[in-house]
Design a protein around this motif. Structure first.
Motif, short mmCIF file in Angstrom:
data_model
loop_
_atom_site.label_atom_id
_atom_site.label_comp_id
_atom_site.label_asym_id
_atom_site.label_seq_id
_atom_site.Cartn_x
_atom_site.Cartn_y
_atom_site.Cartn_z
N UNK A 1 -13.84 -3.93 -7.20
CA UNK A 1 -12.96 -3.08 -6.63
C UNK A 1 -11.45 -3.34 -7.17
N UNK A 2 -11.16 -4.65 -7.18
CA UNK A 2 -9.77 -5.10 -7.62
C UNK A 2 -9.47 -4.53 -8.98
N UNK A 3 -10.31 -4.69 -9.96
CA UNK A 3 -10.27 -4.20 -11.48
C UNK A 3 -10.04 -2.67 -11.48
N UNK A 4 -10.56 -2.07 -10.48
CA UNK A 4 -10.49 -0.79 -10.55
C UNK A 4 -9.00 -0.04 -10.46
N UNK A 5 -8.23 -0.99 -9.54
CA UNK A 5 -6.97 -0.74 -9.35
C UNK A 5 -6.50 0.61 -8.60
N UNK A 6 -7.33 0.69 -7.70
CA UNK A 6 -6.90 2.09 -6.72
C UNK A 6 -6.35 1.90 -5.45
N UNK A 7 -5.88 0.62 -5.10
CA UNK A 7 -5.26 0.41 -3.81
C UNK A 7 -5.61 -0.87 -3.26
N UNK A 8 -5.03 -1.35 -1.98
CA UNK A 8 -5.48 -2.34 -1.53
C UNK A 8 -6.89 -2.43 -1.28
N UNK B 1 -11.81 15.03 -7.14
CA UNK B 1 -10.41 15.52 -7.33
C UNK B 1 -9.83 16.38 -6.22
N UNK B 2 -10.74 16.86 -5.37
CA UNK B 2 -10.39 17.35 -4.15
C UNK B 2 -10.02 16.73 -2.94
N UNK B 3 -10.38 15.43 -3.16
CA UNK B 3 -10.25 14.38 -1.96
C UNK B 3 -11.19 14.55 -0.59
N UNK B 4 -11.11 13.71 0.39
CA UNK B 4 -12.03 14.02 1.51
C UNK B 4 -13.48 13.63 1.26
N UNK B 5 -13.43 12.99 -0.02
CA UNK B 5 -15.24 12.62 -0.26
C UNK B 5 -15.31 11.31 -0.23
N UNK B 6 -16.80 10.87 -0.55
CA UNK B 6 -16.77 9.39 -0.49
C UNK B 6 -17.35 8.91 -1.87
N UNK B 7 -16.78 7.79 -2.63
CA UNK B 7 -17.37 7.27 -3.57
C UNK B 7 -18.07 6.13 -3.21
N UNK B 8 -19.41 6.28 -3.11
CA UNK B 8 -20.11 4.86 -2.94
C UNK B 8 -20.55 4.49 -4.47
N UNK B 9 -20.25 3.18 -4.60
CA UNK B 9 -20.35 2.51 -5.89
C UNK B 9 -20.97 1.25 -5.96
N UNK B 10 -22.13 1.01 -6.62
CA UNK B 10 -22.70 -0.05 -6.88
C UNK B 10 -21.72 -0.86 -8.15
N UNK B 11 -21.56 -2.18 -7.53
CA UNK B 11 -20.80 -2.94 -8.33
C UNK B 11 -21.23 -2.92 -9.88
N UNK C 1 -8.76 4.76 0.76
CA UNK C 1 -9.16 3.36 1.55
C UNK C 1 -10.07 2.74 0.27
N UNK C 2 -10.17 1.39 0.00
CA UNK C 2 -11.07 0.74 -0.69
C UNK C 2 -11.77 -0.36 0.03
N UNK C 3 -12.92 -0.13 0.34
CA UNK C 3 -13.68 -1.20 1.09
C UNK C 3 -14.77 -1.62 0.13
N UNK D 1 -12.26 11.32 7.18
CA UNK D 1 -11.68 12.79 6.93
C UNK D 1 -10.62 12.97 5.82
N UNK D 2 -10.41 11.76 5.10
CA UNK D 2 -9.38 11.84 3.96
C UNK D 2 -7.97 11.91 4.46
N UNK D 3 -7.23 12.63 3.56
CA UNK D 3 -7.45 13.58 2.70
C UNK D 3 -7.94 13.14 1.48
N UNK D 4 -7.61 11.62 1.05
CA UNK D 4 -7.94 10.95 -0.21
C UNK D 4 -9.58 10.62 -0.08
N UNK D 5 -9.77 9.82 -1.07
CA UNK D 5 -11.15 9.58 -1.24
C UNK D 5 -11.60 8.10 -0.56
N UNK D 6 -12.45 8.07 0.17
CA UNK D 6 -13.21 6.67 0.52
C UNK D 6 -13.77 6.06 -0.45
N UNK D 7 -13.25 4.87 -1.01
CA UNK D 7 -14.07 4.28 -2.26
C UNK D 7 -14.91 2.91 -1.32
N UNK D 8 -16.32 2.90 -1.69
CA UNK D 8 -16.99 1.93 -1.05
C UNK D 8 -17.57 1.28 -2.19
#
Length: 190
Positions: free
Chosen positions: A109-116, A38-48, A96-98, A148-155
């Motif tokens: 990643x696409x079904x999460x619908x967080x961005x491109x 919620x603060x942003x600037x962090x990384x969400x590292x997700x297993x499919x 960013x969603x990678x 460096x954000x400000x939003x979350x990096x989603x991997x």
């Protein structure tokens, strides 16, 4: 007989208390993860998200052909949609969603619908390669360190990649939340 029943009830109560206490750190861990996102600037590292049964991919699979790969199950698709909705609801904006090029990761990643969604090859699985993905892991670490954000990096990636980056063996659909330096903040389990 009466004493035996009291003893059995006491055992059940004791077991319930042990399970409750054991779950408390996981709950605090999850709350810390949500707060960081919620603060942003962090990384969400997700297993499919969860797939159809199996380990790895069928022999002869091809990255460009989803029909040859192990894919998400209906439950996995549902989880990807729900976690994406939860992330949006809780204000965890994705900068960013990678994703890995594997279809199960791209679809998550696409079904999460967080961005491109962009494929980032260092997130590709190195399961069964024997090389341990040293170069891929280093490239992913560099990306995370530079965020460096400000939003979350989603991997969105695979178990072997998450484990190599964090030492954590995640369940399918689990998110490990990290600071840009790689320190684990918490985990969000499905």
């Amino acid at each position: 007989m009466h004493l035996l029943n009291i003893f059995r009830r006491g055992q059940r109560l004791g077991l319930c208390l042990i399970l409750l206490v054991a779950a408390m750190p996981a709950r605090a861990d999850e709350q810390a993860a949500w707060a960081a996102l919620g603060q942003g600037g962090h990384i969400a590292l997700m297993r499919h998200a969860v797939t159809v049964p199996g380990v790895g991919d069928p022999p002869g699979f091809r990255l460009g052909d989803c029909a040859t790969q192990r894919l998400l199950s209906d439950a996995g698709r549902d989880w990807a949609r729900r976690i994406g909705a939860d992330l949006r609801k809780r204000g965890a904006a994705a900068g960013r969603v990678l994703t890995s090029a594997w279809c199960r990761c791209v679809e998550t990643a696409e079904l999460m619908d967080l961005g491109p969604v962009e494929v980032f090859e260092p997130l590709n699985s190195f399961f069964g390669t024997g090389e341990g993905g040293v170069k891929q892991t280093e490239a992913a670490r560099e990306l995370m360190a530079a965020w460096r954000g400000p939003a979350t990096l989603v991997l969105v990636t695979h178990q072997v990649n998450v484990t190599a980056l964090t030492g954590i063996y995640p369940t399918s659909g689990e998110i490990v939340v990290l600071r840009p330096g790689g320190e684990v903040v918490g985990r969000i389990r499905p």
